[in-house]
Write an enzyme that holds these catalytic residues in place. Structure first.
Site, PDB file in Angstrom:
ATOM      1  N   ASP A   1      -9.813  -1.758  -0.423  1.00  0.00           N
ATOM      2  CA  ASP A   1      -9.450  -2.130  -1.227  1.00  0.00           C
ATOM      3  C   ASP A   1      -8.037  -2.446  -0.900  1.00  0.00           C
ATOM      4  O   ASP A   1      -7.603  -1.534   0.055  1.00  0.00           O
ATOM      5  CB  ASP A   1      -9.248  -1.095  -2.882  1.00  0.00           C
TER       6      ASP A   1
ATOM      7  N   LYS B   1      -8.381  -6.838  -4.532  1.00  0.00           N
ATOM      8  CA  LYS B   1      -8.133  -7.702  -5.095  1.00  0.00           C
ATOM      9  C   LYS B   1      -6.206  -7.224  -6.228  1.00  0.00           C
ATOM     10  O   LYS B   1      -5.991  -6.416  -5.686  1.00  0.00           O
ATOM     11  CB  LYS B   1      -8.952  -6.968  -6.360  1.00  0.00           C
TER      12      LYS B   1
ATOM     13  N   MET C   1      -3.923  -0.449 -15.065  1.00  0.00           N
ATOM     14  CA  MET C   1      -3.587  -1.826 -15.353  1.00  0.00           C
ATOM     15  C   MET C   1      -2.975  -2.111 -16.703  1.00  0.00           C
ATOM     16  O   MET C   1      -2.812  -3.455 -16.690  1.00  0.00           O
ATOM     17  CB  MET C   1      -5.016  -2.326 -14.585  1.00  0.00           C
TER      18      MET C   1
HETATM   19  N1  SAH Z   1     -10.811   3.555  -9.176  1.00  0.00           N
HETATM   20  C1  SAH Z   1      -9.295   3.928  -9.825  1.00  0.00           C
HETATM   21  C2  SAH Z   1      -8.315   2.559 -10.326  1.00  0.00           C
HETATM   22  C3  SAH Z   1      -8.449   1.367 -10.093  1.00  0.00           C
HETATM   23  S1  SAH Z   1      -8.220   0.392 -11.801  1.00  0.00           S
HETATM   24  C4  SAH Z   1      -9.004   5.468 -10.001  1.00  0.00           C
HETATM   25  O1  SAH Z   1      -9.632   5.923 -10.281  1.00  0.00           O
HETATM   26  O2  SAH Z   1      -7.860   5.469  -9.954  1.00  0.00           O
HETATM   27  C5  SAH Z   1      -5.432  -0.186 -10.713  1.00  0.00           C
HETATM   28  C6  SAH Z   1      -5.020   0.665 -11.248  1.00  0.00           C
HETATM   29  O3  SAH Z   1      -5.067   2.062 -10.969  1.00  0.00           O
HETATM   30  C7  SAH Z   1      -3.464   0.742 -11.062  1.00  0.00           C
HETATM   31  O4  SAH Z   1      -3.234  -0.773 -12.164  1.00  0.00           O
HETATM   32  C8  SAH Z   1      -2.569   1.267 -12.199  1.00  0.00           C
HETATM   33  O5  SAH Z   1      -2.958   1.473 -12.843  1.00  0.00           O
HETATM   34  C9  SAH Z   1      -3.957   2.176 -11.479  1.00  0.00           C
HETATM   35  N2  SAH Z   1      -3.115   3.709 -10.438  1.00  0.00           N
HETATM   36  C10 SAH Z   1      -4.314   3.786  -8.944  1.00  0.00           C
HETATM   37  N3  SAH Z   1      -3.491   3.587  -8.364  1.00  0.00           N
HETATM   38  C11 SAH Z   1      -2.404   4.221  -8.882  1.00  0.00           C
HETATM   39  C12 SAH Z   1      -0.685   4.847  -7.615  1.00  0.00           C
HETATM   40  N4  SAH Z   1      -0.946   5.716  -6.235  1.00  0.00           N
HETATM   41  N5  SAH Z   1       0.746   5.513  -8.982  1.00  0.00           N
HETATM   42  C13 SAH Z   1       0.040   4.661  -9.885  1.00  0.00           C
HETATM   43  N6  SAH Z   1      -0.984   3.829 -10.217  1.00  0.00           N
HETATM   44  C14 SAH Z   1      -2.378   3.760  -9.970  1.00  0.00           C
END
Ligand code: SAH
Length: 461
Positions: free
Chosen positions: A250, A272, A385
């Site tokens: 990803d 994405k 998100m």
């Molecule tokens: N599966 C992932 C989430 C995917 S959705 C999880 O468990 O973390 C993607 C969203 O996750 C982004 O839009 C943001 O809001 C958040 N996100 C993921 N990694 C991040 C990071 N390192 N810092 C801040 N937000 C993060």
């Protein structure tokens, strides 16, 4: 890389050590361990060098260094306490194209002697390129505890079966599979427990009974890579990353993490973004399936946790329906990683009794959430998100009764060296985002626990 790591065969080849002190004796002993033919040049020698001479382990030319002594040497190590002698050795060796090392003097070295972890035939060599031998030594000490001495015996045992395995499996990929599954199983346990005979019996048994077909089964590893900091990977994630044939990753998977995937694995980006999809979800599901059906070990690497706003469930549904083996490895989800690295305890008992994760992704410009549930007191709300829909989000929460001064945080690229945290209130947050322009990925945390950031922030300060 400043130096090319090489393991060089020196058995029965002539190597010269100039110097007769303790350091010279240590260098000579190292060369002897690798079965070199060692000659020492020195007008006089220390007790430890004398012992090597007395045992006929080395020859001794009792004289000062002269360039003729370099004739037919493969390499030379200068370890005298006289810098002018060491320099002369260096210059003469260079002139004659002989590899030279001057002890403790990286600028006068063609080659350097690494810090060594010896589990012969398994050898780990570590070098800091002369920048910090102590650091290399410390690293070696850490590896010492990670790699049990029995690994040497394990390497010898499997080494004896290389030919037999080659005969049985003529495809390289099958051999690799065979060894990888063997080296994760009982054979290793037996060797570690000192039961070498049983290890060999088990190895024979597996070698004779395992079929090509069993080895050829593909599998998908759906692995959570955590929020960014590679040290937040689980051991299991790392192990599976290192045995994959192909990886689909990803946008949220950091470069540092990708660098830990097996070097030979094919890397395919299927990331994405908010408004466009590089590869559509159904296509990803299909790609995973097809590669597993070809017998590959497919690593599906996702940011955070695959089951938290990760669509991991959908990906494995397709596999389950087709009877493809899969494993799922949880990862540190963004809420947990970002909150921790921002010093925001999500459920600090003085402020919060529950924590809710919601998606703030707009659908056709709208956000349909259970707003009244989100404005309950003593609750922390984490929004994934949510950057694009932040104005809508703020306005809806306010109009459903959330206090305008409810603390709120934006955490950009949490847990990475680029982490940035902005603290504000739910009413002001859209203006902060407008002004500061945080980039993806950014997480939003709302609730009284955000106040604790002031006193508890510890990372990247
Ligand atoms: N599966 C992932 C989430 C995917 S959705 C999880 O468990 O973390 C993607 C969203 O996750 C982004 O839009 C943001 O809001 C958040 N996100 C993921 N990694 C991040 C990071 N390192 N810092 C801040 N937000 C993060």
């Amino acid at each position: 890389m400043e130096y090319l790591p090489l393991f060089v065969e020196v058995t029965a080849r002539s190597c010269l050590v100039v110097g007769g002190g303790e350091i010279a004796a240590r260098k000579a002993s190292l060369l002897l361990k690798a079965n070199a033919k060692v000659t020492i040049v020195a007008p006089e020698v220390s007790a430890s060098t004398q012992a090597l001479i007395d045992n006929d382990e080395v020859s001794w030319i009792q004289s000062v260094f002269v360039k003729e002594q370099l004739t037919s040497q493969m390499l030379v190590i200068a370890a005298t306490d006289k810098m002018d002698v060491n320099k002369a050795v260096y210059q003469q060796a260079k002139a004659q194209n002989i590899l030279v090392n001057v002890a403790d003097c990286p600028e006068l070295c063609d080659f350097i002697l690494p810090s060594i972890l010896d589990r012969s035939p398994l050898v780990v060599a570590i070098s800091s390129g002369g920048h910090s031998p102590i650091l290399a030594r410390q690293l070696r000490a850490r590896l010492e505890t990670l790699i049990p001495p029995a690994y040497g015996r394990l390497a010898s045992l499997v080494g004896r079966y290389r030919d037999a395995v080659k005969t049985k499996f003529n495809k390289l990929s099958m051999r690799r599979r065979f060894w990888e599954s063997l080296l994760q199983g009982q054979v290793v346990d037996h060797v570690l427990a000192g039961r070498d005979d049983m290890a060999e019996q088990t190895l024979n048994h597996i070698l004779n009974d395992v079929s090509d077909q069993e080895l050829q089964q593909g599998e998908v590893y759906l692995v959570g890579a955590g929020p960014g900091d590679p040290e937040l990977l689980t051991f299991k994630a790392l192990r599976l990353m290192q045995q994959a044939d192909v990886v689909f990753y990803d946008r949220l998977v950091s470069k540092e993490i990708l660098a830990l995937v097996r070097k030979e694995a094919e890397q395919i980006y299927v990331g994405k973004q908010r408004d466009w999809h590089a590869v559509r979800q159904e296509e990803i599901n299909q790609l995973l399936l097809e590669h597993a059906q070809q017998g590959k070990r497919v690593l599906r690497l996702k940011g955070g946790d695959p089951f938290i706003f990760g669509r991991g469930g959908e990906e494995i549904e397709t596999l389950a329906a087709e009877n493809i083996h899969f494993q799922v490895v949880p990862g540190v989800t963004a809420a947990s990683g970002c909150a921790t690295y921002a010093g925001i305890p999500l459920t600090h008992r003085d402020y919060s009794q529950s924590c809710t994760f919601v998606t703030g992704q707009l659908k056709h410009g709208e956000l349909k959430l259970n707003w009244s549930a989100l404005v309950q007191p003593r609750q922390t709300v984490v929004i994934y998100m949510g950057l694009g829909g932040l104005p809508v989000l703020s306005q809806q929460l306010l109009s459903h009764g959330m206090a305008a001064d409810t603390p709120a945080a934006l955490i950009q690229q949490g847990t990475t060296e680029h982490q940035k945290v902005w603290i504000s209130t739910i009413a002001e947050l859209p203006a902060v985002a407008e002004r500061e322009k945080p980039v993806a990925p950014t997480l939003i945390i709302i609730g009284d626990v955000v106040k604790l950031h002031d006193s508890l922030a510890w990372f990247n300060q």
